[in-house]
Design a protein around this motif. Sequence first.
Motif, mmCIF file in Angstrom:
data_model
loop_
_atom_site.group_PDB
_atom_site.id
_atom_site.type_symbol
_atom_site.label_atom_id
_atom_site.label_comp_id
_atom_site.label_asym_id
_atom_site.label_seq_id
_atom_site.Cartn_x
_atom_site.Cartn_y
_atom_site.Cartn_z
ATOM 1 N N LEU A 154 66.504 -27.529 32.042
ATOM 2 C CA LEU A 154 66.928 -27.249 33.182
ATOM 3 C C LEU A 154 68.420 -27.473 33.625
ATOM 4 N N ALA A 155 68.978 -27.561 32.528
ATOM 5 C CA ALA A 155 70.392 -27.645 32.837
ATOM 6 C C ALA A 155 71.389 -26.636 32.017
ATOM 7 N N ASN A 156 70.883 -25.964 30.976
ATOM 8 C CA ASN A 156 71.324 -25.360 30.009
ATOM 9 C C ASN A 156 71.027 -23.916 30.695
ATOM 10 N N PRO A 157 71.994 -22.856 30.822
ATOM 11 C CA PRO A 157 71.882 -21.768 31.284
ATOM 12 C C PRO A 157 70.937 -20.596 30.439
ATOM 13 N N MET A 158 70.784 -20.952 29.122
ATOM 14 C CA MET A 158 69.858 -19.997 28.267
ATOM 15 C C MET A 158 68.701 -19.999 28.604
ATOM 16 N N PRO A 159 67.654 -20.833 28.660
ATOM 17 C CA PRO A 159 66.504 -20.762 29.285
ATOM 18 C C PRO A 159 66.312 -20.346 30.709
ATOM 19 N N LEU A 160 67.277 -20.796 31.518
ATOM 20 C CA LEU A 160 67.068 -20.454 33.036
ATOM 21 C C LEU A 160 67.274 -18.815 33.397
ATOM 22 N N VAL A 161 68.586 -18.438 32.610
ATOM 23 C CA VAL A 161 68.738 -17.153 32.561
ATOM 24 C C VAL A 161 67.586 -16.177 32.003
ATOM 25 N N ILE A 162 67.263 -16.543 31.013
ATOM 26 C CA ILE A 162 66.305 -15.794 30.081
ATOM 27 C C ILE A 162 64.941 -15.611 31.072
ATOM 28 N N TRP A 163 64.389 -16.902 31.377
ATOM 29 C CA TRP A 163 62.888 -16.885 31.743
ATOM 30 C C TRP A 163 62.854 -16.883 33.325
ATOM 31 N N THR A 164 64.033 -17.224 34.053
ATOM 32 C CA THR A 164 63.865 -17.189 35.596
ATOM 33 C C THR A 164 64.708 -15.925 35.870
ATOM 34 N N VAL A 165 66.005 -15.753 35.461
ATOM 35 C CA VAL A 165 66.637 -14.715 36.153
ATOM 36 C C VAL A 165 66.507 -13.320 35.548
ATOM 37 N N TRP A 166 66.160 -13.228 34.278
ATOM 38 C CA TRP A 166 65.702 -11.973 33.713
ATOM 39 C C TRP A 166 64.113 -11.825 33.620
ATOM 40 N N TRP A 167 63.219 -12.512 33.225
ATOM 41 C CA TRP A 167 61.882 -12.210 33.059
ATOM 42 C C TRP A 167 61.065 -12.208 34.330
ATOM 43 N N VAL A 168 61.377 -13.216 35.195
ATOM 44 C CA VAL A 168 60.921 -13.297 36.509
ATOM 45 C C VAL A 168 61.772 -12.186 37.517
ATOM 46 N N GLY A 169 62.737 -12.389 37.565
ATOM 47 C CA GLY A 169 63.448 -11.642 38.651
ATOM 48 C C GLY A 169 63.865 -10.462 38.597
ATOM 49 N N LEU A 170 64.607 -10.110 37.315
ATOM 50 C CA LEU A 170 65.212 -8.596 36.922
ATOM 51 C C LEU A 170 63.595 -7.765 36.718
ATOM 52 N N VAL A 171 62.669 -8.213 35.951
ATOM 53 C CA VAL A 171 61.633 -7.310 35.625
ATOM 54 C C VAL A 171 60.919 -7.004 36.987
ATOM 55 N N PHE A 172 60.901 -7.766 38.040
ATOM 56 C CA PHE A 172 60.388 -7.632 39.372
ATOM 57 C C PHE A 172 61.233 -6.567 40.159
ATOM 58 N N LEU A 173 62.350 -6.562 39.987
ATOM 59 C CA LEU A 173 63.348 -5.745 40.840
ATOM 60 C C LEU A 173 63.513 -4.443 40.005
ATOM 61 N N GLN A 174 63.123 -4.122 38.738
ATOM 62 C CA GLN A 174 62.950 -3.283 37.947
ATOM 63 C C GLN A 174 62.123 -2.367 38.487
ATOM 64 N N GLY A 175 60.648 -2.890 38.740
ATOM 65 C CA GLY A 175 59.623 -2.176 39.299
ATOM 66 C C GLY A 175 59.896 -1.981 40.889
#
Length: 473
Positions: free
Chosen positions: A114-135
């Motif tokens: 919850l402090a390292n950008p790696m899991p937060l970007v991959i799982w929150t920003v990309w997999w949750v947010g970007l995938v949704f915005l893609q559709g």
Amino acid sequence: MSHSHHTFKHRFFAVASVFAGVTMVSGQAQAHTSEGGFVLLLPTDIYIASGVLAVALTVAMLALVPDTVVGDLFRPVTLWRRHGWVLPKITSLLSSMFLFWLIYIGLEGPRDPLANPMPLVIWTVWWVGLVFLQGLLGDLWRWINPWSGLIWLLRAILGQQPLFRFPRQFGHVLGVFSFLAFVAFLLADTAPSDPARLARAVAIYWGIHFTGIVLFGPRWERRAEGIGMVMRLYAQLAPFGRVSQRNAAGLWGWQILHGRVMPFGMALLSLLVLASGSFDGVNETFWWLAQLGLNPLEFPGRSAVVWQTLGGVAVSNVLLVAVFTGTLWLGLRIGRIKEVGLGRAFCLFAPTVLPIALGYHFAHYFSSFLVEAQYALIAATDPWATGQDFLGLGQVYVTTGFFNSQDSVRVLWLCQAGGVVIGHIVAVLLAHAVAVQHFGSGRAALLSQVPIAIFMICYTFFGLWLLASPRGF
């Protein structure tokens, strides 16, 4: 007022009328997802019945309205001319550089997920947010694809061409397995959010597919790289796309209806995206833990259920593909459709489940995204967790107060249930439009859709039950 603007306005009000009618029913439903232990404010049977009824009324409406009405809903409006910009290649290069930095900080940065950008970007920003915005919006992936810009640069500088021809007989098999490997890591790995572990997995994935693209060219990316294939599926669902050399906009799914028939591998992947997303929800329920003989209040950890989770993923995918194929076979028999075989029908109708998959994606992750996006913002301003404030945000506190108010929780539930129900409604409309386009107007097309309509109504019941189910880890 131009003709195209008048046409767009007419279609907008037609779409709004359809959704307004069903929303009056579905608005009574309330739901939750995994990160809060919510208790429904309405009895579960009433909550589920209201959402199912909304989809059922949509099915009934299709039997009464002319087929041309549904076709008009999915007719796009052309916009400005499309240009072959080099800008996406530049943004792709920047995306590659950002990904390399994420891998580095995943390996060398803070150990806290919850402090390292790696899991937060991959799982929150990309997999949750970007995938949704893609559709939801359109093809954002082409701007941040972490391979295309670097490949373009290498070929511009070195003049390198692909060394081998991608074997046509492979079809999309490698891409399907690539996506399933990603799902297996997400759901069954013992620590998918550990920064270093995730960084190594991302580096290996990127390296494998970079090598494949260098050796086999763009076909590797289109047929073997599973994440990009999923992104292209959702781009086909999105309202913004292109017609010939012009940008265009329409109701979600219009590109599926008016584009080329998807090859079998991509159609199959559409179902696997839905099945894997659904099991992602099932995997957290008390019901599933009870099937494994586990007490959800004494969960032993992910390492204790790795093989059970992998088995659940496999069974869910096989079961959904089998059931969906069975509904198509039955529909062709009931409608006495002889000119379209089962294989082609599968390629035609499997992509119509994508609105359902996108609705579940939103509903499942919505509440956790509201919390983890705050951690992502903190990590962005202080990526090394040393007290820095690169973005000048000041002191940022993570809040979960919106889970404590009855009114705010009700809004969250309505958003989640609305995502599920609207996804099913769009899927029902899209499937009917596909049937009319390929089977012709009239009784045959309508009868052929009865099994698929029943399937989607039942899946609505399943999805809303899933949101209402108590969850463990």
